[in-house]
Design an enzyme around this catalytic site. Structure first.
Site, short mmCIF file in Angstrom:
data_model
loop_
_atom_site.label_atom_id
_atom_site.label_comp_id
_atom_site.label_asym_id
_atom_site.label_seq_id
_atom_site.Cartn_x
_atom_site.Cartn_y
_atom_site.Cartn_z
N HIS A 1 0.82 -1.21 0.00
CA HIS A 1 0.00 0.00 0.00
C HIS A 1 0.86 1.27 0.00
O HIS A 1 0.97 1.94 -1.01
CB HIS A 1 -0.94 -0.02 1.21
CG HIS A 1 -1.91 1.13 1.23
ND1 HIS A 1 -2.58 1.51 2.36
CD2 HIS A 1 -2.31 2.00 0.27
CE1 HIS A 1 -3.37 2.54 2.09
NE2 HIS A 1 -3.20 2.86 0.83
N HIS B 1 1.58 5.12 -2.75
CA HIS B 1 1.75 6.50 -2.27
C HIS B 1 3.16 7.02 -2.47
O HIS B 1 3.37 8.08 -3.07
CB HIS B 1 1.38 6.57 -0.78
CG HIS B 1 -0.07 6.42 -0.51
ND1 HIS B 1 -0.91 7.48 -0.31
CD2 HIS B 1 -0.84 5.31 -0.39
CE1 HIS B 1 -2.14 7.06 -0.08
NE2 HIS B 1 -2.13 5.73 -0.12
N HIS C 1 -3.82 0.62 -6.47
CA HIS C 1 -4.16 1.26 -5.20
C HIS C 1 -5.56 0.90 -4.74
O HIS C 1 -5.80 0.64 -3.56
CB HIS C 1 -4.03 2.78 -5.30
CG HIS C 1 -4.40 3.48 -4.03
ND1 HIS C 1 -5.63 4.07 -3.84
CD2 HIS C 1 -3.71 3.65 -2.86
CE1 HIS C 1 -5.69 4.58 -2.62
NE2 HIS C 1 -4.54 4.35 -2.01
N ASN D 1 -6.35 -0.76 -1.13
CA ASN D 1 -6.84 0.25 -0.19
C ASN D 1 -8.29 0.06 0.20
O ASN D 1 -8.62 0.00 1.39
CB ASN D 1 -6.66 1.65 -0.78
CG ASN D 1 -7.14 2.73 0.19
OD1 ASN D 1 -6.48 3.01 1.19
ND2 ASN D 1 -8.29 3.32 -0.08
N ILE E 1 -6.93 8.76 -1.36
CA ILE E 1 -7.10 8.68 0.09
C ILE E 1 -6.11 7.65 0.63
O ILE E 1 -5.65 6.78 -0.13
CB ILE E 1 -8.54 8.30 0.49
CG1 ILE E 1 -8.74 8.35 2.01
CG2 ILE E 1 -8.89 6.93 -0.04
CD1 ILE E 1 -8.56 9.70 2.62
#
Length: 938
Positions: free
Chosen positions: A594, A599, A788, A792, A938
């Protein structure tokens, strides 16, 4: 119990929404209105310094804007420009401007809207605009229209106070007259002389000769005194660098110069500077919470983050100070969450958990002794909620429950009872509360759970290790005899050859850290878990090896656990081994699958794009949706999630070594070329190369692998759309790609700076053809979108029930024949539940992943766009329409798969959870477990 103040709640909202009193206050001595007119080439020619730009043009405001704004003395408003020479009748253009103003619910500046209205009432025409032609003047200078101003600033937004309460989009009018030979409109300059900023969504121009021009702006516009150069916005007509019209060339160059900045000083609002720094701000050395810098060294390589320029900490010059006067770490203001990103919930969510909710929950318990005693206690969280002001086990004493201010703002609490956090029921237990314990469900989650991108085919047995056995002990204790009873009459070598034996292997990653982890309150092993693909069509675990390194008093240990041969038998050692392996898997998921692989690795691409690809560049238009909200959420994560004593360190087994471990994984395993989905599957042995008739050009080893099956079709659709887009842009010419200076500078900086610790790796692709560029952009799109989404938005569905995916374990497995074994066998369920995370950690993790798994109201899903003005190119619009149709068709196919009873790794599995994480767009805001945004939002 710790109280949550209104100010604390306000600070929480400020941090993620990008607002703060410091950010939004315009000091009285610095606010002014330009007294001279727009004068075209003088201001918009060679860049001038801020000091020289203001000289003679600004009257300082000395009155207190908040106490007496109407008494402010200021020079006369803007004067109109001298009319351009015309060869014929003027052309009239009617403009519609959509913007969002600061409102009284911004909290940090209650008078912002009122003050702006008073300024406009007194001085009028305080938002001025000039149009810019794509054609330059004969002398090469830009061609400007007369100045025009936004009309009816006060009344257009609505006459009632209701219209000032929420950050609604408001529509304003503006009218221009240009000479008939002015030419096509390519850009405009805007000056905001109100004290407060506004978010400019778009400008649309309709001329009386039938032409329409659209400008998707999506940017904050601050008081003009805060800028060194005027704000310029371009239309949605894009150009490769060599095709830039003469009237726009200087603006293209200067805008990129502004966005790159000078690499010096502390960044502050309203600067829009994108630059790089290493991760040296995660610790707080001055508070004795030191963490090693990540990035810039061979020992701890890492992608780069956005540079803030904050000074070094006092006690460690290698670490950047984590203190910020504004309450947030600097990011360019255009990267803030939008005002309508579910402002009552998501806009303050991440920061709110870290600064308001977590201290409250943590203060309820002594974190070490309060473990769970039974599964029923956890199940009660979904029925009764989490009591605030008492131990979770003391559910009868209702009068002791505390009150949490703003609880219903941060959470969707049911009814009027604000004394409990009421958690939604996770999917893993909705249909069957006991399915999570089933071995087949345990295996199914490797293919369709929250971390389906780690399992790999076994290529050799027994397993080997990259670690020195003299230091870390033997590579394995596993033998063929351990697992052959579960292989349906196959030998281990036959199972490997038939591609039916698989492994999730974390041993070498975790083992060097295990001794340090186990000196804390957490207890962990370095695990390997083996799975067998059964004739039935399920992925069944057949062995778990849990390793401990040697210590000063004990030799290295490799303990092997296998399941009972009969399903009706119970082996509590096996159940505990599954819990420990699942805990490490969850930690790896959060830190690597993740955080790192989406990110962290994405931020350098965002920074390089803004530094080198002009908004006039068609590639910027293609990539921009992939970046929405990412820098904001990453900045918040550095303050709340991944920082020293942040949520990850407090609640996951790796603790303070979490990010350091992710750095080791980045250095050892991350390759951009293998982040392309088909290549990733091949590298893990989960697919084999095939011809183009197969999705992704590969053949899956396990066909009922939901993440891979759905993902490959998603990859094909993205890759095909991007390929068509780039062929349109570059007109089928590889040479055009090679000659694109902005593109080449962008890719060079991504490799050499953004991911500079890996700049010398031979696997980096070259951006030298349409095909290679398609592969590059499709990989970026895959990382930001489907990958993602898959790791997520399913977090709460599987980890919202802590026994299924514990964030940490609190005790090791008893040794055979020990007194602890006797205690375990007396109350096995209690022993198992005492092993997993404490009550406090459970509440923190559940709260956090619920928020992270929630879609925002302004989400942009694959095949959909929120606004239709993103491009004016008819061929690109046609390609996107085709992409949208493919997303519709994919959605239908995935729904059919989830309804197929023969596919046991979907809704037909033990827990009966359909695999919806790669549904392209079938989502509303909230906790839905479906819908793939373009970006890491997010």
């Amino acid at each position: 119990m710790q109280a949550v103040s209104v100010q604390g709640a306000v600070s929480a909202i400020q941090a993620v929404s990008g607002s703060s009193a410091e950010n939004n206050r315009v000091p009285a001595q610095n606010v002014g209105v330009k007294s001279s007119s727009y004068h075209g080439t003088a201001v918009l020619g060679p860049a001038t310094s801020k000091k020289s730009k203001k000289s003679g043009r600004t009257t300082q405001v000395t009155a207190n804007l908040f106490s007496d704004p109407l008494k402010t003395v200021i020079n006369s408003p803007l004067n109109p420009l001298k009319k351009e020479t015309s060869t014929g009748a003027d052309i009239e253009l009617k403009g519609k401007i959509i913007l969002s103003r600061k409102t009284i619910l911004d909290l940090v500046n209650l008078g912002a809207s009122i003050i702006d209205d008073q300024f406009d009432l007194l001085f009028s025409q305080l938002v001025a605009i000039q149009l810019i032609s794509v054609d330059a003047k004969p002398d090469g200078q830009p061609k400007f229209s007369k100045k025009s101003s936004i009309e009816k600033w006060i009344t257009s937004g609505g006459p009632g106070i209701k219209d000032k309460i929420v950050a609604n989009e408001e529509t304003y009018s503006v009218t221009f007259h240009v000479p008939s030979d002015f030419g096509e409109i390519g850009a405009f300059v805007i000056r905001n002389n109100h004290p407060n900023e506004f978010f400019l969504h778009s400008l649309t121009l309709d001329s009386n000769n039938g032409a329409t021009y659209q400008f998707p702006c999506n940017s904050w516009v601050y008081n003009d005194n805060m800028y060194d150069d005027d704000r310029v916005f371009f239309s949605n007509k894009t150009y490769l660098p060599g095709e830039t019209p003469s009237g726009l060339k200087s603006f293209r160059t200067r805008e990129l110069q502004t966005l790159r900045g000078n690499g010096k000083g502390t960044r502050k609002l309203p600067e829009r500077v994108y630059d790089y720094a290493i991760y040296n701000d995660l610790g707080k050395p001055d508070l004795f919470q030191k963490r090693p810098p990540l990035g810039g060294s061979k020992e701890l390589p890492y992608p780069r983050r956005c540079r803030t320029g904050r000074p070094p900490s006092l006690s460690d010059p290698k670490s950047e100070s984590s203190l910020s006067l504004t309450g947030i770490f600097y990011i360019p203001p255009d990267e803030y969450f939008s005002s309508d990103k579910n402002s009552g919930f998501l806009a303050g969510a991440l920061k709110g958990v870290g600064h308001s909710v977590v201290p409250v929950i943590s203060g309820l318990f002594d974190t070490s002794p309060n473990t769970w005693d039974s599964i029923e206690e956890i199940l009660s969280l979904y029925a009764d909620g989490l009591p605030l002001g008492q131990n979770l086990s003391d559910t009868q004493d209702q009068e002791k429950k505390g009150q949490l201010v703003f609880l219903d703002t941060i959470f969707k609490a049911e009814g009027d009872d604000k004394s409990v956090l009421r958690f939604p029921e996770p999917q893993i237990i909705k249909q069957n509360e006991n399915a999570w314990m089933d071995d087949e469900e345990y295996g199914r989650q490797t293919l369709a759970g929250l971390n389906p991108c780690v399992i790999q085919a076994v290529k050799e047995f027994p397993p080997k290790s990259s670690l020195d056995p003299k230091q870390w002990g033997p590579a394995t204790a596993l033998t063929e005899k351990d697992i052959e009873p579960y292989l349906e009459n196959l030998s281990v070598q036959e199972a490997i050859k038939a591609k039916r034996l698989f492994v999730v292997d974390y041993r070498d990653i975790f083992l060097p850290y295990i001794e340090r982890i186990n000196k804390t309150t957490a207890k962990a092993y370095a695990p390997r878990t083996y799975f067998f693909w059964t004739d039935k069509g399920t992925m069944k675990p057949v062995a778990i090896e849990l390793s401990l390194p040697p210590t000063e008093t004990k030799a290295a240990s490799n303990r092997v656990f296998t399941p009972p041969l009969r399903k009706e038998d119970k082996n509590y050692f096996w159940e505990l081994a599954k819990v420990h392996a699942a805990s490490v898997d969850f930690g790896y998921h959060e830190l690597v699958s993740h955080w790192l692989r989406t990110h962290a690795v994405m931020e350098p691409f965002i920074i390089a794009t803004h530094r080198h690809l002009s908004k006039l560049h068609p590639l910027h238009t293609l990539l921009l949706p992939l970046y929405k909200n990412t820098m904001m959420i990453n900045s918040a994560a550095r303050q709340v999630l991944i920082n020293a004593n942040g949520i990850i360190e407090l609640t996951f087994s790796p603790g303070q070594y979490s990010l350091e471990m992710s750095s080791k994984v980045y250095g050892a395993t991350w390759r951009f070329d293998q982040e392309a989905f088909p290549a990733n599957l091949i590298a893990r042995g989960m697919a084999e190369p095939a011809d183009a008739s197969h999705p992704g050009g590969v053949n899956l080893v396990v066909d009922d692998y939901p993440f891979a099956k759905d993902g490959l079709e998603f990859w094909d659709a993205i890759h095909d759309y991007i390929g068509k887009y780039l062929n349109i842009v570059y007109k089928g010419s590889d040479k055009s790609v090679q000659d694109d200076a902005e593109l080449q500078a962008w890719w060079k900086e991504v490799v050499e700076v953004g991911h500079g610790d890996k700049k010398d790796e031979p696997w980096w692709p070259k951006a030298d053809s349409i095909k290679s560029l398609t592969d590059i952009c499709a990989t970026i799109a895959w990382i930001a979108g489907p990958h993602h989404a898959a790791v997520n938005f399913g977090q709460y569905a599987y980890a919202g029930f802590m026994p299924n995916k514990p964030s940490c374990c609190k005790r090791l497995i008893p040794e055979m024949g020990s007194k602890d074994e006797e205690k375990m066998m007396e109350e096995p369920e209690k022993w198992l539940m005492n092993t997993i995370a404490t009550q406090a950690a459970t509440a923190i993790v559940m709260t956090t992943i619920e928020l992270l798994s929630t879609h925002a109201v302004d989400e942009e899903y694959q095949g959909r766009r929120l606004n239709d003005n993103w491009t004016s190119h008819p061929d690109i619009r046609a390609a996107f329409k085709e992409f949208s149709a493919k997303m519709d068709a994919l959605q239908r196919r995935l729904e059919e798969r989830n309804a197929d009873p023969s596919l046991l790794n979907r809704a037909a599995g033990p827990a009966k959870v359909p695999y919806t994480l790669l549904y392209p767009y079938s989502s509303t805001s909230g906790l839905t477990g479906r819908g793939v945004p373009y970006s890491i939002s997010i």
